[in-house]
Write a protein that holds these residues in place. Sequence first.
Motif, PDB file in Angstrom:
ATOM      1  N   VAL A 184       0.838  -1.191   0.000  1.00  0.00           N
ATOM      2  CA  VAL A 184       0.000   0.000   0.000  1.00  0.00           C
ATOM      3  C   VAL A 184       0.877   1.246   0.000  1.00  0.00           C
ATOM      4  CG1 VAL A 184      -1.676   1.325   1.332  1.00  0.00           C
ATOM      5  CG2 VAL A 184      -1.930  -1.146   1.127  1.00  0.00           C
ATOM      6  N   THR A 185       0.509   2.207  -0.887  1.00  0.00           N
ATOM      7  CA  THR A 185       1.228   3.474  -0.960  1.00  0.00           C
ATOM      8  C   THR A 185       0.519   4.507  -0.098  1.00  0.00           C
ATOM      9  OG1 THR A 185       2.004   3.005  -3.196  1.00  0.00           O
ATOM     10  CG2 THR A 185       2.026   5.303  -2.503  1.00  0.00           C
ATOM     11  N   LEU A 186       1.256   5.170   0.763  1.00  0.00           N
ATOM     12  CA  LEU A 186       0.708   6.196   1.644  1.00  0.00           C
ATOM     13  C   LEU A 186       1.186   7.564   1.180  1.00  0.00           C
ATOM     14  CD1 LEU A 186       1.281   4.484   5.116  1.00  0.00           C
ATOM     15  CD2 LEU A 186      -0.765   4.409   3.673  1.00  0.00           C
ATOM     16  N   GLY A 187       0.292   8.552   1.270  1.00  0.00           N
ATOM     17  CA  GLY A 187       0.637   9.899   0.858  1.00  0.00           C
ATOM     18  C   GLY A 187      -0.278  10.372  -0.248  1.00  0.00           C
ATOM     19  N   PRO A 188       0.031  11.541  -0.815  1.00  0.00           N
ATOM     20  CA  PRO A 188       1.255  12.315  -0.630  1.00  0.00           C
ATOM     21  C   PRO A 188       1.280  13.107   0.680  1.00  0.00           C
ATOM     22  CG  PRO A 188      -0.214  13.459  -2.126  1.00  0.00           C
ATOM     23  CD  PRO A 188      -0.879  12.149  -1.812  1.00  0.00           C
ATOM     24  N   SER A 210      -5.254  24.457  -7.539  1.00  0.00           N
ATOM     25  CA  SER A 210      -5.052  23.778  -8.820  1.00  0.00           C
ATOM     26  C   SER A 210      -3.637  23.230  -8.890  1.00  0.00           C
ATOM     27  CB  SER A 210      -5.322  24.718  -9.998  1.00  0.00           C
ATOM     28  OG  SER A 210      -4.411  25.799  -9.989  1.00  0.00           O
ATOM     29  N   GLY A 211      -3.500  22.071  -9.535  1.00  0.00           N
ATOM     30  CA  GLY A 211      -2.213  21.386  -9.660  1.00  0.00           C
ATOM     31  C   GLY A 211      -2.422  19.886  -9.632  1.00  0.00           C
ATOM     32  N   GLY A 212      -1.475  19.142 -10.151  1.00  0.00           N
ATOM     33  CA  GLY A 212      -1.592  17.688 -10.263  1.00  0.00           C
ATOM     34  C   GLY A 212      -1.227  16.964  -8.996  1.00  0.00           C
ATOM     35  N   VAL A 213      -1.943  17.254  -7.922  1.00  0.00           N
ATOM     36  CA  VAL A 213      -1.677  16.618  -6.642  1.00  0.00           C
ATOM     37  C   VAL A 213      -2.969  16.616  -5.836  1.00  0.00           C
ATOM     38  CG1 VAL A 213      -1.037  18.729  -5.426  1.00  0.00           C
ATOM     39  CG2 VAL A 213      -0.050  16.539  -4.701  1.00  0.00           C
ATOM     40  N   SER A 214      -3.063  15.707  -4.887  1.00  0.00           N
ATOM     41  CA  SER A 214      -4.216  15.672  -3.993  1.00  0.00           C
ATOM     42  C   SER A 214      -3.954  16.626  -2.832  1.00  0.00           C
ATOM     43  CB  SER A 214      -4.423  14.241  -3.464  1.00  0.00           C
ATOM     44  OG  SER A 214      -5.480  14.217  -2.534  1.00  0.00           O
ATOM     45  N   THR A 272      -4.517  17.488   0.352  1.00  0.00           N
ATOM     46  CA  THR A 272      -5.025  17.030   1.640  1.00  0.00           C
ATOM     47  C   THR A 272      -4.928  18.155   2.666  1.00  0.00           C
ATOM     48  OG1 THR A 272      -2.858  16.228   2.352  1.00  0.00           O
ATOM     49  CG2 THR A 272      -4.253  14.683   1.095  1.00  0.00           C
ATOM     50  N   GLY A 273      -5.563  17.976   3.810  1.00  0.00           N
ATOM     51  CA  GLY A 273      -5.478  18.972   4.872  1.00  0.00           C
ATOM     52  C   GLY A 273      -4.050  19.195   5.321  1.00  0.00           C
ATOM     53  N   GLU A 274      -3.254  18.141   5.328  1.00  0.00           N
ATOM     54  CA  GLU A 274      -1.855  18.238   5.762  1.00  0.00           C
ATOM     55  C   GLU A 274      -1.041  19.067   4.778  1.00  0.00           C
ATOM     56  OE1 GLU A 274       2.374  16.747   5.930  1.00  0.00           O
ATOM     57  OE2 GLU A 274       0.899  16.470   4.328  1.00  0.00           O
ATOM     58  N   ILE A 275      -1.309  18.908   3.467  1.00  0.00           N
ATOM     59  CA  ILE A 275      -0.592  19.683   2.456  1.00  0.00           C
ATOM     60  C   ILE A 275      -1.017  21.150   2.509  1.00  0.00           C
ATOM     61  CG2 ILE A 275      -0.394  20.053  -0.036  1.00  0.00           C
ATOM     62  CD1 ILE A 275      -0.310  17.038  -0.381  1.00  0.00           C
ATOM     63  N   LYS A 276      -2.305  21.418   2.679  1.00  0.00           N
ATOM     64  CA  LYS A 276      -2.783  22.809   2.776  1.00  0.00           C
ATOM     65  C   LYS A 276      -2.166  23.511   3.980  1.00  0.00           C
ATOM     66  CE  LYS A 276      -7.259  22.129   0.506  1.00  0.00           C
ATOM     67  NZ  LYS A 276      -8.732  22.139   0.696  1.00  0.00           N
ATOM     68  N   ALA A 277      -2.093  22.809   5.098  1.00  0.00           N
ATOM     69  CA  ALA A 277      -1.501  23.407   6.303  1.00  0.00           C
ATOM     70  C   ALA A 277      -0.043  23.765   6.064  1.00  0.00           C
ATOM     71  CB  ALA A 277      -1.634  22.441   7.475  1.00  0.00           C
ATOM     72  N   GLY A 278       0.686  22.926   5.339  1.00  0.00           N
ATOM     73  CA  GLY A 278       2.078  23.218   5.032  1.00  0.00           C
ATOM     74  C   GLY A 278       2.228  24.449   4.164  1.00  0.00           C
ATOM     75  N   ILE A 279       1.336  24.596   3.174  1.00  0.00           N
ATOM     76  CA  ILE A 279       1.385  25.778   2.292  1.00  0.00           C
ATOM     77  C   ILE A 279       1.006  27.032   3.071  1.00  0.00           C
ATOM     78  CG2 ILE A 279       0.342  26.859   0.268  1.00  0.00           C
ATOM     79  CD1 ILE A 279       0.110  24.065  -0.971  1.00  0.00           C
ATOM     80  N   GLY A 291       1.491  31.106  -6.146  1.00  0.00           N
ATOM     81  CA  GLY A 291       1.836  30.029  -7.067  1.00  0.00           C
ATOM     82  C   GLY A 291       3.290  29.657  -6.919  1.00  0.00           C
ATOM     83  N   GLY A 292       3.599  28.396  -7.080  1.00  0.00           N
ATOM     84  CA  GLY A 292       4.977  27.972  -6.938  1.00  0.00           C
ATOM     85  C   GLY A 292       5.129  26.470  -7.071  1.00  0.00           C
ATOM     86  N   THR A 293       6.205  25.943  -6.507  1.00  0.00           N
ATOM     87  CA  THR A 293       6.517  24.516  -6.603  1.00  0.00           C
ATOM     88  C   THR A 293       6.260  23.835  -5.269  1.00  0.00           C
ATOM     89  OG1 THR A 293       8.207  24.935  -8.272  1.00  0.00           O
ATOM     90  CG2 THR A 293       8.281  22.811  -7.150  1.00  0.00           C
ATOM     91  N   LEU A 294       5.410  22.852  -5.336  1.00  0.00           N
ATOM     92  CA  LEU A 294       5.096  22.057  -4.140  1.00  0.00           C
ATOM     93  C   LEU A 294       5.842  20.732  -4.231  1.00  0.00           C
ATOM     94  CD1 LEU A 294       3.352  21.377  -1.591  1.00  0.00           C
ATOM     95  CD2 LEU A 294       1.644  20.448  -3.195  1.00  0.00           C
ATOM     96  N   ARG A 295       6.590  20.397  -3.201  1.00  0.00           N
ATOM     97  CA  ARG A 295       7.272  19.101  -3.148  1.00  0.00           C
ATOM     98  C   ARG A 295       6.545  18.212  -2.138  1.00  0.00           C
ATOM     99  NH1 ARG A 295      13.612  17.594  -3.160  1.00  0.00           N
ATOM    100  NH2 ARG A 295      13.112  17.856  -5.357  1.00  0.00           N
ATOM    101  N   THR A 296       6.181  17.018  -2.611  1.00  0.00           N
ATOM    102  CA  THR A 296       5.521  16.034  -1.753  1.00  0.00           C
ATOM    103  C   THR A 296       6.282  14.722  -1.821  1.00  0.00           C
ATOM    104  OG1 THR A 296       4.045  15.374  -3.556  1.00  0.00           O
ATOM    105  CG2 THR A 296       3.247  17.094  -2.055  1.00  0.00           C
ATOM    106  N   TYR A 297       5.906  13.799  -0.950  1.00  0.00           N
ATOM    107  CA  TYR A 297       6.522  12.470  -0.981  1.00  0.00           C
ATOM    108  C   TYR A 297       5.493  11.414  -0.599  1.00  0.00           C
ATOM    109  CZ  TYR A 297       6.835  12.690   4.138  1.00  0.00           C
ATOM    110  OH  TYR A 297       6.544  12.784   5.472  1.00  0.00           O
ATOM    111  N   THR A 298       5.746  10.208  -1.053  1.00  0.00           N
ATOM    112  CA  THR A 298       4.924   9.054  -0.695  1.00  0.00           C
ATOM    113  C   THR A 298       5.827   7.961  -0.141  1.00  0.00           C
ATOM    114  OG1 THR A 298       5.096   8.173  -2.946  1.00  0.00           O
ATOM    115  CG2 THR A 298       3.172   9.538  -2.448  1.00  0.00           C
ATOM    116  N   VAL A 299       5.226   7.024   0.590  1.00  0.00           N
ATOM    117  CA  VAL A 299       5.966   5.881   1.132  1.00  0.00           C
ATOM    118  C   VAL A 299       5.137   4.622   0.930  1.00  0.00           C
ATOM    119  CG1 VAL A 299       7.193   7.258   2.852  1.00  0.00           C
ATOM    120  CG2 VAL A 299       4.996   6.206   3.443  1.00  0.00           C
TER     121      VAL A 299
END
Length: 277
Positions: free
Chosen positions: A119-123, A173-177, A179-186, A235-243
């Motif tokens: 199972v892949t977790l993330g992003p 907008s962007g090719g990523v999901s 999530t609440g965790e990603i929004k909080a980081g931004i 607008g900018g570059t978002l870096r995410t990761y999965t495990v």
Amino acid sequence: MIIFTKNSYYFIDKNISTFVLYIHIMKFREINTEGGYGGNFLSPHLEIHFCIIQKYTSEVLKLKKKILVGLFTLMLALPLSAYAATDIKKDNNNEITFPATETTINGVPESEIMSPMDVTLGPYFESYTPNYNGRLEKFRQIAAFSHDNTRSSVIFPMSVTITNSTSQGSEWSGGVSFTGEIKAGIFAKLSATVSGSYKDTRVTNEAVGITGGPYQVPAYKTGYINMWYAAQTSGGTLRTYTVNTSNPSQRYYKDTVVNLKVFKADYVDVHSEAWFQ
């Protein structure tokens, strides 16, 4: 049996009666021999008949032996013939083999279902690097007001107050999901870069009590005042990761270009415009 006449005899039931008659004649001769009759009580004519019977009986026994040998040979041959017939029939069959099938779970082949170990977790949020930040004045409209001053010869000072408002959402907008965790980081990155705090939505009646004006509506004109929620853009570059659950320590990174329009969280940022016609 055998029927004797003066000049001939007839054979009836050759396989049984003839042989029985032969035995009776032999017994008759044996009895006469023991009685001192020299063992030849039969007449010459009957003796001839006896010789014929004796010869015929021998032939019958030979025939029976041949029949038995033939039957035994036939018994041995029948299974071989049957086996040969079976082989011929089998060789003439048209056989169709159907493809293999796989176990399914809820209609999905079992081989296509990922096991829990894969199972892949993330992003998950890693970083956000903004290329621009700004303010969009007319993002979500709250209310629109108007005043008809077309029948008046004097200027009318137009003032308005918002009495109700609906909830409004942000844009991502962007090719990523997102999530609440990603929004909080931004949001955290925006706070550090632009200052202030940010949020995702405006709730119902959040704009109630906000006023606008006074706006001077000329005589014989109609005045208008519209109000919008302003947005913070970035607008900018978002870096995410999965495990993968099979190896959580191994991270797989991905960079995605994103754009967003969000709301100020520390105050209600409202933009208004007024005009007449």
